[in-house]
Motif scaffolding. Sequence first.
Motif: not given
Length: 558
Positions: A348-369
């Motif tokens: 992934x093009x992001x470090x692990x902490x940044x990726x976790x923050x972005x994924x949390x933001x997306x999942x809060x919006x109901x994005x399917x992962x």
Amino acid sequence: MSASGHTAHPVRAPARARLGDALGQLYGAERAEALVRELAQAAEGVRARPRPGHARPAVIAVYPDHVLDGGMAPLAALRRFLDEEVGGVGPALLHVLPPYVSDGDDGFAVVDHRAVHPRLGTWEDLERLSEVSGGLMLDLVMNHVSTSHPAFRDVLRGEGRPGDFHLFSEPRDIEWGTRVRTSSILQRFGAVWAWCTYGRAQVDLNHGSPDVFLSMAGTLLRLVEAGARVVRLDAIPHVWKRVPGGPHQPEAKLLVRALRAVADLVDPSVRLLAETDHRTGERCYLGEELAQHDNHLAVPLLVFTAALAGEGGPLVDWVNASAAEAHGRDGYAFLQTHDGVHLRPMDPPLDAPTLRRVMARLERAGVRVSYADVGGEPRPYELNSSLHRIFSTEAGLDVERYLAAHALLFALPATPCLYFPTLFGLPDAVGVEPSNPRAANRHRYSDGALRALVRQSVHARILKSLLGLIRLRDQTPALREDSGCEARLPAPQVLHLARGHGRQPLHVLVNFGVEPVSVPVPLRRWADLLGGRQGQGDVLLAPSEALWLVEAGSGDLT
């Protein structure tokens, strides 16, 4: 073959020589000589449609049956809709996803490469889409065919050519890197085991057979004759098998070289897109005698990180590194595809902490992962929601941020790609089965319902803005493929891209913050190509505002 009246291109001796060299390395000199003769003869009968000029300013991917009207073929209904409701997509290419005879995988499980599926229309219906666009991009699905393909059914009956497929008399362990599917790579069909990279419904072709290459090359010629300005080489990293091994075998690059030469026999202006992530070294399929483009799969996650999490540093680093590479500006960049948004779980093009923050933001919006098993660890693999969902908050679609992200996409050093529903900001499909998450963004629309949707003020505004970006990008010399690019962060959450050089540089500013920000630009007096603002000195950016600035009073701004 078409009888459209276009004159045939003469066969080019250099292309024949390059074709013979590549095929000689793959199949031996004697067989290569016979293949070159046969393909050169086939090329002489193809009526190509060469178009001079630079590459198209954008690509719009669409399913051939995205628009349904029971009274006409879907391809014809799509052309009518784009003509009457959109006014055409200007100089953008239309990437029509596989319209061929198929029985699954939304067109990629091909049964007949040389025929348009009768339920979709005809070759003429497909070709007429050039009337409402800058031309066509079409797929060469060369890694696999449907298990209903006549050649495979013949093999199962004890007839045909078994060597055209990867078949085994008994199962064996095969490691083949990270795959989209979780199914076994070998599937049993009666007395044989067949290699099935993309699941049991599709069996892989053996490109070690010259007859398979001859068939694919003939299909490429048919796509060029149909008006394809770009041909996308689907799943190209997987086309050559070696055990032990994995994707990106050196012979795959030789196949791309051979296909480039086949296209040059008819029309050297046709471009090839290698469907792989942009890489250097063994993973790079680009070069003077290879494909002209590949994909920048890092872009969507980097843009979401800047737009939704306010962290633009990773995108700045990517832009500057990409612009410095030999093929850094040859990629295709997108925020959404028909598959969703690939997240590159292996690197992934992001470090692990940044990726976790972005994924949390997306999942809060109901994005399917969707998740993939990488070394026994589940990692986010793909986002399977619309951009409408990705850019939504509790209050609904954040239109300003949606449009600002696209203004940034169109300014990157890559060809911007849109997916048909994102052209209007359409929401997810409803009632999607968990077993098929990609269906969330693959809804087909009745003609009447779609017209009603896109006339709503929000969707009409998005369409107008994105069509404006397409046309503006086509008219802006600073955004040509060969122009430079430098990125920086003049303030937190503000991105600045400097494009081009000489008399008409372009400065792109995007504020993804929630507060107005004043930033300097190296222009005496500036004019905004997007909204028409003019001024001098520092620029005050509103939240979620994007500006394309040029020097005011320098004559023709574009």
